[in-house]
Design a protein around this motif. Structure first.
Motif, PDB file in Angstrom:
ATOM      1  N   SER A 152       0.825  -1.212   0.000  1.00 44.16           N
ATOM      2  CA  SER A 152       0.000   0.000   0.000  1.00 44.16           C
ATOM      3  C   SER A 152       0.854   1.255   0.000  1.00 44.16           C
ATOM      4  N   GLU A 153       1.999   1.207   0.703  1.00 42.77           N
ATOM      5  CA  GLU A 153       2.841   2.402   0.747  1.00 42.77           C
ATOM      6  C   GLU A 153       3.520   2.645  -0.588  1.00 42.77           C
ATOM      7  N   VAL A 154       3.931   1.561  -1.292  1.00 35.39           N
ATOM      8  CA  VAL A 154       4.500   1.725  -2.630  1.00 35.39           C
ATOM      9  C   VAL A 154       3.438   2.278  -3.571  1.00 35.39           C
ATOM     10  N   SER A 155       2.210   1.796  -3.418  1.00 33.38           N
ATOM     11  CA  SER A 155       1.113   2.314  -4.246  1.00 33.38           C
ATOM     12  C   SER A 155       0.868   3.788  -3.953  1.00 33.38           C
ATOM     13  N   ASP A 156       0.988   4.150  -2.690  1.00 32.68           N
ATOM     14  CA  ASP A 156       0.809   5.550  -2.319  1.00 32.68           C
ATOM     15  C   ASP A 156       1.907   6.419  -2.942  1.00 32.68           C
ATOM     16  N   LEU A 157       3.161   5.892  -2.949  1.00 27.72           N
ATOM     17  CA  LEU A 157       4.244   6.615  -3.599  1.00 27.72           C
ATOM     18  C   LEU A 157       3.968   6.802  -5.087  1.00 27.72           C
ATOM     19  N   LYS A 158       3.490   5.742  -5.724  1.00 31.63           N
ATOM     20  CA  LYS A 158       3.170   5.830  -7.152  1.00 31.63           C
ATOM     21  C   LYS A 158       2.116   6.902  -7.404  1.00 31.63           C
ATOM     22  N   LEU A 159       1.093   6.927  -6.558  1.00 30.58           N
ATOM     23  CA  LEU A 159       0.014   7.900  -6.736  1.00 30.58           C
ATOM     24  C   LEU A 159       0.546   9.321  -6.590  1.00 30.58           C
ATOM     25  N   GLN A 160       1.361   9.561  -5.577  1.00 32.74           N
ATOM     26  CA  GLN A 160       1.896  10.907  -5.371  1.00 32.74           C
ATOM     27  C   GLN A 160       2.825  11.318  -6.508  1.00 32.74           C
ATOM     28  N   LEU A 161       3.642  10.376  -7.005  1.00 35.32           N
ATOM     29  CA  LEU A 161       4.529  10.689  -8.130  1.00 35.32           C
ATOM     30  C   LEU A 161       3.732  11.005  -9.388  1.00 35.32           C
ATOM     31  N   ARG A 162       2.642  10.246  -9.595  1.00 31.77           N
ATOM     32  CA  ARG A 162       1.823  10.485 -10.785  1.00 31.77           C
ATOM     33  C   ARG A 162       1.167  11.862 -10.725  1.00 31.77           C
ATOM     34  N   GLN A 163       0.753  12.273  -9.524  1.00 36.76           N
ATOM     35  CA  GLN A 163       0.118  13.595  -9.380  1.00 36.76           C
ATOM     36  C   GLN A 163       1.102  14.721  -9.650  1.00 36.76           C
ATOM     37  N   LEU A 164       2.397  14.489  -9.316  1.00 34.69           N
ATOM     38  CA  LEU A 164       3.388  15.531  -9.492  1.00 34.69           C
ATOM     39  C   LEU A 164       4.072  15.470 -10.850  1.00 34.69           C
ATOM     40  N   ALA A 165       3.767  14.459 -11.645  1.00 32.24           N
ATOM     41  CA  ALA A 165       4.496  14.242 -12.901  1.00 32.24           C
ATOM     42  C   ALA A 165       4.408  15.454 -13.815  1.00 32.24           C
ATOM     43  N   GLY A 166       3.213  15.963 -14.008  1.00 36.04           N
ATOM     44  CA  GLY A 166       3.071  17.081 -14.932  1.00 36.04           C
ATOM     45  C   GLY A 166       2.861  18.410 -14.263  1.00 36.04           C
ATOM     46  N   SER A 167       3.049  18.455 -12.956  1.00 40.03           N
ATOM     47  CA  SER A 167       2.777  19.685 -12.208  1.00 40.03           C
ATOM     48  C   SER A 167       3.898  20.703 -12.405  1.00 40.03           C
ATOM     49  N   ARG A 168       3.495  21.948 -12.631  1.00 42.39           N
ATOM     50  CA  ARG A 168       4.456  23.036 -12.723  1.00 42.39           C
ATOM     51  C   ARG A 168       4.224  24.060 -11.617  1.00 42.39           C
ATOM     52  N   ALA A 169       3.491  23.657 -10.609  1.00 38.22           N
ATOM     53  CA  ALA A 169       3.170  24.570  -9.501  1.00 38.22           C
ATOM     54  C   ALA A 169       4.434  24.879  -8.703  1.00 38.22           C
ATOM     55  N   PRO A 170       4.471  26.039  -8.041  1.00 38.05           N
ATOM     56  CA  PRO A 170       5.642  26.368  -7.206  1.00 38.05           C
ATOM     57  C   PRO A 170       5.811  25.336  -6.086  1.00 38.05           C
ATOM     58  N   GLY A 171       7.017  24.909  -5.883  1.00 36.69           N
ATOM     59  CA  GLY A 171       7.301  23.917  -4.843  1.00 36.69           C
ATOM     60  C   GLY A 171       7.148  22.488  -5.303  1.00 36.69           C
ATOM     61  N   ALA A 172       6.793  22.275  -6.573  1.00 38.50           N
ATOM     62  CA  ALA A 172       6.605  20.899  -7.052  1.00 38.50           C
ATOM     63  C   ALA A 172       7.928  20.134  -7.034  1.00 38.50           C
ATOM     64  N   ASP A 173       9.000  20.833  -7.416  1.00 39.84           N
ATOM     65  CA  ASP A 173      10.305  20.154  -7.426  1.00 39.84           C
ATOM     66  C   ASP A 173      10.730  19.743  -6.024  1.00 39.84           C
ATOM     67  N   ASP A 174      10.413  20.569  -5.024  1.00 43.31           N
ATOM     68  CA  ASP A 174      10.760  20.197  -3.660  1.00 43.31           C
ATOM     69  C   ASP A 174       9.992  18.950  -3.224  1.00 43.31           C
ATOM     70  N   SER A 175       8.722  18.867  -3.611  1.00 46.48           N
ATOM     71  CA  SER A 175       7.924  17.683  -3.267  1.00 46.48           C
ATOM     72  C   SER A 175       8.478  16.449  -3.976  1.00 46.48           C
ATOM     73  N   LYS A 176       8.875  16.645  -5.243  1.00 51.42           N
ATOM     74  CA  LYS A 176       9.463  15.516  -5.976  1.00 51.42           C
ATOM     75  C   LYS A 176      10.742  15.041  -5.296  1.00 51.42           C
ATOM     76  N   ARG A 177      11.544  15.975  -4.811  1.00 52.00           N
ATOM     77  CA  ARG A 177      12.791  15.593  -4.143  1.00 52.00           C
ATOM     78  C   ARG A 177      12.514  14.698  -2.940  1.00 52.00           C
ATOM     79  N   ASP A 178      11.511  15.091  -2.151  1.00 54.10           N
ATOM     80  CA  ASP A 178      11.188  14.294  -0.971  1.00 54.10           C
ATOM     81  C   ASP A 178      10.735  12.888  -1.366  1.00 54.10           C
TER      82      ASP A 178
END
Length: 842
Positions: free
Chosen positions: A21-47
């Motif tokens: 479930s946690e790997v699935s949660d990681l996948k979901l969060q990565l997919r949400q940030l994949a095309g995001s250009r919002a401020p702070g998106a790169d910081d979230s991707k780093r985490d």
């Protein structure tokens, strides 16, 4: 009835996912940030990327997020790029189908404006190592080798080698080696030049056995033009690249003496380099270039002393040990040149034990008439060291110095003083050394025995020390009044003595003492023989039986055999062979010097030099197949200063024994083979018709004298072999790896056997006639290697496996036997030895 309480839930570890479930949660969060250009998106991707990498690092499979990681790689953040490339490179080989998803974004990044991203992308693309993706590497590598950034060119050069290991044909067809050669000669960046040199060496070394063109290309790397080009730029290279260039120069063959001096002048300042590897590589060049110039070679030794001694004291303990190992090699080859620098090898209180041990060996090697007193005085101080192993080594060092000096008066006094220290380990080590000292200098027996006679055998517990004391009791029993009684007390405690070495010495000492003082030793000898005959250890039993039958045969003959007039030992044979030392010197500035053994003795089969004969059965030919003829190692001529073999053998020419040349595979079996004669000849001697027979009355007289009643030995059970035994090579190799060696015997090769060394097939057919089959063989004169097997006829199908190594130059053969039933090994060895002896007679 109330339901039982639910078990408490474990809180998930912050560093590990609790489940899918946690790997699935990681996948979901990565997919949400994949095309995001919002401020702070790169910081979230780093985490998120950090969490993925941390899971991957601890061995958790997060390959399910592969596609999401690839989608998130579309960013200009170089930190995110690096983490993504690390992730892709880790899972590409395990999941080649997923690696195809990375091709597009990696190829795109190879054309990025940032040279750092271009280089990282190209390195990651080449690190995928998936054969199906080879076609996608050629174009980016070609562009990378022409890139304007030196970092990209440097990465591309190494990428060519990665491509070669994936698909050598694609690499060569794309003409990348020629591009690298041109780049090596023209590129302004030194690291690019070094990478090109390294890659070309690797490729041409691997291709040299396949084509003559590759062999010629490898030779061009040692051309004078290229060598001088690299030497003129050597100051631009980093330490690793300098070592690479110096290793190449060490293989260069100069055209004349001017060429040698030019190279040495160019490298003179490298001896002052701060990096120890560069200094050692430079020294190797100097030593190898001047091998044929005795005077210059000695000057080189004088020149390299200061840099080496500086390195010993300026670095870490590990570096000091590596440098000291090379100094030790040089000291062993030219001890006189270092004799005045003995104080540099004194042990410091802060030195680790492995450095101290090496320094003690060097002090032993450089001791001579001018410095022996100072060195021995220093070593005697170490004998009281709290570090017991170092104290032991220091005592051994004093003994070794005594054995190699002519004037040993003061050293003998020092050794005898050790016996008065009343420390168990000091007494033990000293007794062993006194025994060796008496073997070489019998004239000191009176002084030594006077001190040794005061030592109680009850205070000596170490097997080697007790064996040395017993040897002196037997050898000098006429000078030690209590010798028979001390031996008698030791024999009474026979069953309490666990070491077979001590029991063997007791038997021999009792025999020697009996011939010198019969009345006092008669009872002790009888008890020793009776205990030895009942001993469970095979060697002890055999020696007791041999002595007993020898006494039965003739007491005067027994005295000549056991206690003959002895000459002083001039040279002890427990030193390393000179050929091995010369081979180690050829591998200067490598692990061979640290391990004190040639590289073929500790490297894996796939990394050995082509002339080495592997000990693995898989490298031997099976059946009638032939083995490729490999070039043998030929030792180069060495001057008197450096050739250990010539110095140790009084100026005689150095010969290549099996230790120096390894094994070489033959082109076919029509070479030569050996018949073996038994090493033990006691049965032949006793059954010789020319010698008198002992009678039953003589037997009874000896038994009565010694108080023995020895029953007749039972006849050994007969062993029959299956003439149709069969064993496949795979089963043989598996059994050989699982079974322990039950018999290891060195045998002598008879002259008839050497004369029969013409057709190895004849030996194979002869052994088959004796129901002993040959499964593999190989080698080249003078060393041959055979593997045999046989099967017991009656009872369960038990196999005997044999390794037989024959050396015709030394007239020796080594036989190792492994068996499913180790108790039948002796009987089989008799059959095997008999079959070989018969072949030698034919």
């Amino acid at each position: 009835m109330a339901p039982p309480p639910a078990p408490p839930q474990k809180s998930p570890s912050p560093s590990q996912p609790s489940g899918k479930s946690e790997v699935s949660d990681l996948k979901l969060q990565l997919r949400q940030l994949a095309g995001s250009r919002a401020p702070g998106a790169d910081d979230s991707k780093r985490d998120l990327f950090k969490r993925v990498i941390s899971y991957m690092t601890v061995g958790i499979d997060v390959s399910a997020a592969f596609s999401e990681m690839v989608m998130c790689s579309a960013t200009s953040d170089i930190v995110l790029k690096k983490m993504c490339y690390l992730y892709v490179g880790n899972y590409a080989r395990c999941h080649p189908d997923l690696a195809l998803l990375t091709i597009n974004f990696l190829q795109k990044d190879c054309h990025d404006e940032d040279p750092m991203i271009r280089g990282l992308a190209l390195r990651s693309l080449c690190s995928l190592r998936v054969p199906n993706l080879v076609e996608y590497l050629v174009a980016p590598l070609g562009s990378g080798l022409k890139d304007g950034s030196s970092y990209v060119r440097m990465v591309a050069a190494v990428g060519v080698l990665k491509l070669y290991h994936i698909s050598a044909a694609t690499c060569l067809d794309s003409d990348f080696p020629a591009v690298l050669k041109s780049l090596m000669l023209t590129d302004p960046d030194a690291q690019v030049v070094a990478n090109c040199l390294f890659v070309l060496q690797e490729i041409w070394n691997l291709e040299a056995n396949k084509s003559e063109e590759a062999s010629r290309e490898r030779e061009t790397l040692l051309s004078k033009k290229l060598v001088y080009y690299l030497l003129n730029r050597i100051k631009e290279f980093n330490e690793w690249a300098q070592c690479l260039v110096l290793e190449l120069v060490a293989k260069y063959i100069p055209s004349d003496t001017d060429d040698i001096f030019d190279i040495m002048n160019l490298l003179e300042d490298r001896l002052q380099h701060a990096n120890g590897a560069v200094v050692l590589a430079t020294i190797k060049v100097f030593l190898h270039l001047t091998m044929s110039m005795n005077d210059v070679h000695q000057q080189v030794y004088e020149r390299i002393k200061a840099p080496l001694l500086t390195l010993v004291g300026s670095g870490s303990s590990e570096q000091s040990y590596a440098v000291l190992s090379h100094l030790h090699l040089l000291v062993m080859r030219a001890p006189m040149l270092f004799s005045s620098d003995y104080k540099h090898f004194y042990c410091q209180f802060s030195d680790p034990s492995y450095v101290k041990k090496l320094k003690l060996e060097m002090l032993t090697a450089i001791a001579n008439e001018s410095n022996t007193y100072e060195i021995v005085t220093e070593l005697c101080e170490y004998a009281g060291n709290v570090d017991v192993p170092i104290a032991r080594e220091s005592i051994r060092a004093v003994g070794k110095i005594a054995l190699q000096q002519y004037d040993v008066n003061a050293i003998v006094d020092r050794l005898l003083q050790f016996l008065e220290m009343e420390k168990d380990y000091v007494t033990a080590e000293t007794l062993v050394l006194v025994k060796d000292l008496l073997r070489k200098y019998p004239q000191w027996s009176h002084d030594c025995i006077a001190v040794v006679g005061n030592i109680s055998s009850k205070n000596v517990q170490e097997p080697k020390a007790k064996a040395s004391l017993i040897w002196m009791l037997g050898e000098y029993s006429q000078d030690m009044p209590d010798a028979p009684y001390i031996l008698e007390s030791l024999i009474e405690n026979w069953d309490e003595e666990n070491a077979a070495e001590v029991r063997l010495h007791l038997l021999t000492a009792a025999m020697k003492c009996f011939f010198k003082r019969p009345p006092e030793t008669q009872k002790a000898l009888g008890a020793a023989l009776a205990a030895g005959l009942a001993d469970s250890h095979q060697d002890v039993h055999d020696r007791a039986l041999f002595y007993y039958r020898l006494l039965q045969y003739d007491v005067s003959v027994a005295e000549r055999v056991v206690n003959p007039p002895k000459q002083a030992v001039s040279v002890f044979a427990d030193t390393q062979s000179s050929e091995i030392k010369d081979r180690i010197f050829d591998e200067f500035n490598s692990l061979s010097v640290v391990y004190q053994k040639p590289s073929y003795m500790f490297t894996d089969k796939e990394h050995r030099e082509p002339f080495e004969f592997s000990e693995e059965i898989g490298n031997l030919s099976l059946g009638q197949e032939s083995v490729g003829n490999a070039p043998r190692y030929a030792e180069s001529d060495k001057d008197l200063l450096l050739s250990t073999s010539e110095r140790e053998e009084n100026g005689g020419p150095s010969t290549n024994g099996p230790a120096a040349s390894g094994y070489s595979a033959p082109t076919d079996y029509n070479s030569s083979l050996v018949s073996l004669s038994s090493q033990t000849q006691s049965e032949t001697a006793i059954s010789d018709p020319g010698m008198p027979k002992y009678t039953s009355q003589m037997t009874l007289a000896i038994d009565d004298l010694l108080g023995l009643s020895v029953p007749a030995a039972p006849a050994p059970p007969s062993l029959k072999l299956n003439p149709k035994a069969a064993l496949d090579p795979g089963t043989f190799q598996r059994k050989w790896g699982q079974l322990a060696v039950s018999i290891s015997q060195d045998c002598s090769v008879s002259p008839q056997g050497i004369a029969a060394l013409t057709t190895p097939q004849a030996l194979i057919r002869h052994m088959q006639a004796s129901s002993i089959q040959c499964i593999a063989s190989g080698g080249q004169s003078p060393t041959f290697k055979f593997f045999f097997f046989a099967q017991k006829l009656d009872g369960p199908p038990l196999f005997f496996l044999v390794e037989c190594i024959v050396n015709t130059s030394s007239a020796k053969a080594q036989v190792k036997i492994k068996a499913d039933d180790a108790t039948a090994s002796e009987a089989f060895f008799g059959l095997f030895q008999s079959a070989l002896s018969k072949f030698g007679v034919l």
